[in-house]
Write a protein that holds these residues in place. Structure first.
Motif, PDB file in Angstrom:
ATOM      1  N   ILE A 197     -21.464 -40.167 -42.869  1.00  0.00           N
ATOM      2  CA  ILE A 197     -20.759 -38.883 -42.761  1.00  0.00           C
ATOM      3  C   ILE A 197     -21.408 -37.849 -43.668  1.00  0.00           C
ATOM      4  CG2 ILE A 197     -18.572 -37.730 -43.273  1.00  0.00           C
ATOM      5  CD1 ILE A 197     -17.145 -40.291 -42.368  1.00  0.00           C
ATOM      6  N   ARG A 198     -21.765 -38.253 -44.878  1.00  0.00           N
ATOM      7  CA  ARG A 198     -22.398 -37.314 -45.814  1.00  0.00           C
ATOM      8  C   ARG A 198     -23.746 -36.837 -45.277  1.00  0.00           C
ATOM      9  NH1 ARG A 198     -25.834 -37.105 -50.219  1.00  0.00           N
ATOM     10  NH2 ARG A 198     -25.160 -35.702 -51.898  1.00  0.00           N
ATOM     11  N   LEU A 199     -24.532 -37.764 -44.745  1.00  0.00           N
ATOM     12  CA  LEU A 199     -25.833 -37.378 -44.193  1.00  0.00           C
ATOM     13  C   LEU A 199     -25.653 -36.502 -42.961  1.00  0.00           C
ATOM     14  CD1 LEU A 199     -28.883 -37.587 -44.358  1.00  0.00           C
ATOM     15  CD2 LEU A 199     -28.765 -39.693 -43.014  1.00  0.00           C
ATOM     16  N   GLU A 200     -24.635 -36.806 -42.176  1.00  0.00           N
ATOM     17  CA  GLU A 200     -24.371 -35.977 -40.992  1.00  0.00           C
ATOM     18  C   GLU A 200     -24.047 -34.544 -41.398  1.00  0.00           C
ATOM     19  OE1 GLU A 200     -21.985 -33.765 -38.252  1.00  0.00           O
ATOM     20  OE2 GLU A 200     -21.098 -34.794 -39.987  1.00  0.00           O
ATOM     21  N   ARG A 201     -23.276 -34.374 -42.474  1.00  0.00           N
ATOM     22  CA  ARG A 201     -22.965 -33.024 -42.949  1.00  0.00           C
ATOM     23  C   ARG A 201     -24.221 -32.328 -43.484  1.00  0.00           C
ATOM     24  NH1 ARG A 201     -19.706 -32.849 -47.299  1.00  0.00           N
ATOM     25  NH2 ARG A 201     -19.721 -35.094 -47.707  1.00  0.00           N
ATOM     26  N   LEU A 202     -25.088 -33.099 -44.138  1.00  0.00           N
ATOM     27  CA  LEU A 202     -26.339 -32.520 -44.644  1.00  0.00           C
ATOM     28  C   LEU A 202     -27.200 -32.004 -43.499  1.00  0.00           C
ATOM     29  CD1 LEU A 202     -27.523 -34.895 -47.519  1.00  0.00           C
ATOM     30  CD2 LEU A 202     -27.014 -32.466 -47.695  1.00  0.00           C
ATOM     31  N   LEU A 203     -27.307 -32.806 -42.445  1.00  0.00           N
ATOM     32  CA  LEU A 203     -28.124 -32.372 -41.306  1.00  0.00           C
ATOM     33  C   LEU A 203     -27.463 -31.212 -40.568  1.00  0.00           C
ATOM     34  CD1 LEU A 203     -29.431 -35.738 -39.806  1.00  0.00           C
ATOM     35  CD2 LEU A 203     -30.322 -34.366 -41.675  1.00  0.00           C
ATOM     36  N   THR A 204     -26.137 -31.199 -40.565  1.00  0.00           N
ATOM     37  CA  THR A 204     -25.426 -30.101 -39.906  1.00  0.00           C
ATOM     38  C   THR A 204     -25.742 -28.769 -40.568  1.00  0.00           C
ATOM     39  OG1 THR A 204     -23.635 -31.578 -39.216  1.00  0.00           O
ATOM     40  CG2 THR A 204     -23.146 -29.214 -39.279  1.00  0.00           C
ATOM     41  N   THR A 205     -25.881 -28.763 -41.896  1.00  0.00           N
ATOM     42  CA  THR A 205     -26.146 -27.508 -42.605  1.00  0.00           C
ATOM     43  C   THR A 205     -27.414 -26.820 -42.114  1.00  0.00           C
ATOM     44  OG1 THR A 205     -27.388 -28.649 -44.354  1.00  0.00           O
ATOM     45  CG2 THR A 205     -25.023 -28.360 -44.688  1.00  0.00           C
ATOM     46  N   GLN A 206     -28.364 -27.582 -41.625  1.00  0.00           N
ATOM     47  CA  GLN A 206     -29.641 -27.001 -41.218  1.00  0.00           C
ATOM     48  C   GLN A 206     -29.850 -26.971 -39.708  1.00  0.00           C
ATOM     49  OE1 GLN A 206     -32.604 -29.211 -43.641  1.00  0.00           O
ATOM     50  NE2 GLN A 206     -33.176 -27.224 -44.438  1.00  0.00           N
ATOM     51  N   TYR A 207     -29.395 -28.017 -39.031  1.00  0.00           N
ATOM     52  CA  TYR A 207     -29.837 -28.200 -37.648  1.00  0.00           C
ATOM     53  C   TYR A 207     -28.795 -27.898 -36.581  1.00  0.00           C
ATOM     54  CZ  TYR A 207     -33.521 -30.762 -40.100  1.00  0.00           C
ATOM     55  OH  TYR A 207     -34.543 -31.122 -40.940  1.00  0.00           O
ATOM     56  N   ASP A 208     -27.518 -27.798 -36.957  1.00  0.00           N
ATOM     57  CA  ASP A 208     -26.495 -27.561 -35.935  1.00  0.00           C
ATOM     58  C   ASP A 208     -26.627 -26.149 -35.363  1.00  0.00           C
ATOM     59  OD1 ASP A 208     -23.833 -27.160 -34.617  1.00  0.00           O
ATOM     60  OD2 ASP A 208     -23.500 -29.145 -35.461  1.00  0.00           O
ATOM     61  N   LYS A 209     -26.346 -26.004 -34.090  1.00  0.00           N
ATOM     62  CA  LYS A 209     -26.426 -24.694 -33.428  1.00  0.00           C
ATOM     63  C   LYS A 209     -25.139 -23.892 -33.592  1.00  0.00           C
ATOM     64  CE  LYS A 209     -30.501 -25.690 -31.783  1.00  0.00           C
ATOM     65  NZ  LYS A 209     -31.714 -25.033 -32.335  1.00  0.00           N
ATOM     66  N   ASP A 210     -24.053 -24.577 -33.937  1.00  0.00           N
ATOM     67  CA  ASP A 210     -22.756 -23.915 -34.086  1.00  0.00           C
ATOM     68  C   ASP A 210     -22.647 -23.330 -35.492  1.00  0.00           C
ATOM     69  OD1 ASP A 210     -20.163 -23.100 -34.201  1.00  0.00           O
ATOM     70  OD2 ASP A 210     -19.289 -24.970 -33.494  1.00  0.00           O
ATOM     71  N   GLU A 211     -22.513 -22.009 -35.584  1.00  0.00           N
ATOM     72  CA  GLU A 211     -22.440 -21.338 -36.885  1.00  0.00           C
ATOM     73  C   GLU A 211     -21.236 -21.805 -37.685  1.00  0.00           C
ATOM     74  OE1 GLU A 211     -21.070 -17.087 -37.597  1.00  0.00           O
ATOM     75  OE2 GLU A 211     -23.262 -16.849 -37.687  1.00  0.00           O
ATOM     76  N   LYS A 212     -20.085 -21.958 -37.063  1.00  0.00           N
ATOM     77  CA  LYS A 212     -18.879 -22.379 -37.775  1.00  0.00           C
ATOM     78  C   LYS A 212     -19.036 -23.785 -38.335  1.00  0.00           C
ATOM     79  CE  LYS A 212     -15.600 -19.454 -35.245  1.00  0.00           C
ATOM     80  NZ  LYS A 212     -14.382 -19.449 -34.392  1.00  0.00           N
ATOM     81  N   ALA A 213     -19.674 -24.661 -37.560  1.00  0.00           N
ATOM     82  CA  ALA A 213     -19.891 -26.027 -38.043  1.00  0.00           C
ATOM     83  C   ALA A 213     -20.823 -26.027 -39.249  1.00  0.00           C
ATOM     84  CB  ALA A 213     -20.473 -26.888 -36.926  1.00  0.00           C
TER      85      ALA A 213
END
Length: 672
Positions: A197-213
């Motif tokens: 979960i922690r790594l998923e949040r780390l990757l979300t900070t850079q790679y997710d397309k959803d601004e809110k996420a």
């Protein structure tokens, strides 16, 4: 006709039997093939998948790669992931004539051995002209890598899942985000799930397309001090400096920078940007001026001045200015003009990140992290100071007792520390269990150094009472003699005093705060000795007699107390405690003949600053010196010697205002 009927009947029966035999043989062959197929379902399915998708594998298009990967993984063959790994690493070849896929190994200069991609068995040879290496592009390799990660993250083997997660954390890519999210929902191991979960949040900070996420993920790290968090968030604020003629109205995706005040933009760099934009004239270098002056020499003059007069910088400046006015040279802006041009322009650090919300969330999160890092660094500095204070306390407490009771300046106190460390080393030569050896070494070191202290007091010091200078010189000579004796016995090479396994490593609170378990153990030992000495001095007859001799030796003698015996036992007690301190210090310091000399100065400073003959004063002095030294080292961590020098200067000044120490003791120790 009837004569030939038996013959026809025989031929018919013979033909029928042959047909039946053929049918049975075909049925047996079909059954055998069916059994073979059922015995190796993965092999045939995997081979069929490779054969059906060979053209797409060879071509390596991003458009078809996912379907090929799915087809290979759906076979369920153990060789599926192995083949994908080989494909990703460009280790798959194909035979040109039939597009069959192989792995190869060079047999000689012209021949390659072909291996089956599933079984790994050799299946023939081919020349270099008959085969060709498959080289998938970066896009295909990324897709294959993501598929491998996704497959490993949901493996039945928990160790493989952990290894895959560690590998992903070291080199994450945008394609890993979706497989990781799928793996989180299926993970059963709670510890591993938290890491996912922690790594998923780390990757979300850079790679997710959803601004809110992304914003939510970034803000979730506001209290996380992990270095990997800052490593992920800092690139979001990457920027490039641009210059504009007027100020921006919206600065959400940029911040104003000022030339000369910002470390990333000097006045020279700012002016060069203006020149590049064509908004200012170029600064002329001295070499360019010289070349211009040389090119404009006419009749022995330049700019109306004789060439012979141009030896002085002022004359060259005047000549060049004349050429500028005549239109023969470009204008050289003065320092004032450069400063004015830079001041009239607006410089901005424009973020590469286009989202204003993401930038704001990142700035606020990093600010929160930096605040917590600063607090943690202060806490870490406090723990370092506490650890050093406990070491100084252990080293000085014995000296405080002997000095306070007897008024003896014992320069050999450091050598008792060294003797305790060597005692621990000798114990470990016979007891290989390190935990048991330390348990045995502590009382052994006390006995050895207690006996040595009693011997020193009986043989030397008792003849030098009330003669401090002679006592200092005598104990200094004993110190040198003990050091040389240790060198003769143990040599000059450092000896190891090994700590038990349970003292290895460190107590890690977060990525900033950590303290070794040995330091924790020494702190605990210091507290134990403090409590023990307090009890001895305040709740036992020996303590009562010691305090009586400390306050008034003549009155104590008149009450039936033997001051000589008390002095001997007290000196032995102080020396024994120094030996125990040597065992503790030897667990993290090099055990050499000079070990004690590294702590003798700090021990005397601790006693003098705290107040002689008082364990509370020794505790206060150790705390003051430990925290002071660490505080000075914090300002200049690369120069420990300078920190010690400043600390000594501070202590000298401190003693001028409080000569009896932090907690003064009444009686002989105070000079009454």
């Amino acid at each position: 006709m009837t004569r030939f009927f038996p013959a026809f009947l025989f031929l018919a029966l013979f033909t029928l039997s042959l047909g039946l035999a053929g049918s049975i043989a075909q049925a047996q062959q079909a059954t055998s093939a069916s059994l073979e197929h059922s015995a190796e379902p993965h092999a045939s399915a995997f081979s069929a998948a490779l054969k059906a998708n060979a053209a797409h594998i060879i071509k390596g298009s991003v458009k078809t790669a996912q379907s090929v990967i799915d087809a290979i993984q759906e076979t369920g063959s153990p060789a599926a992931d192995m083949f994908l790994d080989l494909w990703q690493n460009k280790d798959v070849w194909y035979r040109k004539k039939d597009k069959a896929l192989f792995t190869v190994k060079k047999k000689d200069s012209k021949t390659y051995t072909l291996f089956d991609p599933e079984s790994g068995d050799p299946v023939g040879t081919a020349s270099k002209k008959e085969i060709k290496q498959i080289k998938p592009n970066s896009g295909v390799r990324a897709m294959v890598g993501a598929a491998l990660v996704a497959n490993q993250l949901v493996s039945e083997d928990v160790e493989l899942r952990k290894a895959s997660l560690d590998s992903l954390a070291r080199d994450p890519k945008p394609s890993h985000l979706l497989p990781l999210r799928r793996a989180v929902s299926r993970e059963t191991d709670e510890g591993l799930k938290r890491s996912m979960i922690r790594l998923e949040r780390l990757l979300t900070t850079q790679y997710d397309k959803d601004e809110k996420a992304r914003v939510a993920a970034i803000r979730s790290f506001a209290s996380d001090l992990g270095l990997d968090v800052r490593a992920r968030l800092n690139p979001i604020l990457a920027s490039r400096i641009v210059v504009e003629k007027t100020e921006r109205e919206d600065e959400g995706t940029a911040r104003r920078v000022y030339a000369g005040s910002d470390e990333h933009l000097s006045v020279t760099q700012a002016y060069d940007m203006l020149v590049a934009k064509g908004w200012a004239s170029a600064d002329i270098s001295p070499d360019q001026k010289y070349d211009t002056l040389v090119a404009n020499i006419k009749d022995g003059q330049v700019g109306g001045l004789p060439v012979a007069s141009l030896n002085e910088p002022e004359a060259r400046h005047t000549a060049y200015k004349a050429l500028v006015e005549a239109g023969l040279a470009p204008h050289d802006p003065s320092d004032e003009e450069v400063a004015a041009a830079v001041a009239n322009a607006a410089f901005y650090a424009v973020y590469d990140e286009p989202s204003e919300a993401v930038i704001k969330a990142t700035q606020e999160t990093l600010a929160s992290i930096e605040t917590r890092v600063s607090l943690s660094e202060f806490a870490d500095l406090f723990l370092d100071g506490l650890s050093l204070a406990s070491i100084f306390f252990l080293a000085a407490i014995g000296l405080a007792i002997t000095f306070g009771v007897m008024g003896v300046i014992n320069m050999a106190h450091g050598e008792f520390i060294m003797m305790g460390a060597y005692t621990g080393y000798l114990v470990q030569q016979y007891i290989t269990n390190y935990t048991l050896s330390i348990i045995v070494a502590i009382p052994a070191a006390f006995v050895v150094t207690f006996a040595a202290g009693v011997a020193l007091e009986r043989l030397v010091i008792r003849h030098l009472y009330h003669r401090p200078l002679e006592t200092l010189l005598a104990t200094f000579g004993v110190s040198i003699a003990l050091q040389q004796l240790a060198k003769n016995i143990f040599g000059t090479q450092a000896r190891p005093l090994t700590s038990p396994e349970w003292l290895d490593g460190a107590l890690v609170i977060n990525d900033v705060i950590s303290i070794s378990w040995i330091r924790v153990a020494i702190f605990a030992l210091s507290l134990i000795f403090f409590a023990m000495l307090w009890f001895i001095l305040n709740r036992t007859r020996l303590g009562l007699e010691t305090r009586a001799v400390t306050q008034n030796p003549r009155m104590a003698a008149s009450m039936g107390i033997n001051p000589n015996k008390i002095n001997m036992l007290t000196f032995g007690l102080g020396s024994g405690i120094a030996g125990i301190a040597g065992v503790a210090i030897g667990l993290f310091a090099k055990v050499t003949s000079e070990l004690g000399s590294d702590y003798i100065v700090q021990s005397f400073m601790t006693v003098v600053v705290g107040g002689v003959g008082n364990i509370w004063g020794t505790l206060a002095g150790a705390a003051m010196i430990g925290f002071l030294q660490k505080g000075i080292e914090w300002f200049n961590p690369s120069n420990t010697l300078a920190a010690q020098t400043f600390m000594i200067i501070f202590i000298i000044i401190f003693i001028q205002f409080r000569p009896r120490g932090i907690i003064a003791l009444k009686g002989r120790a105070a000079g009454d």
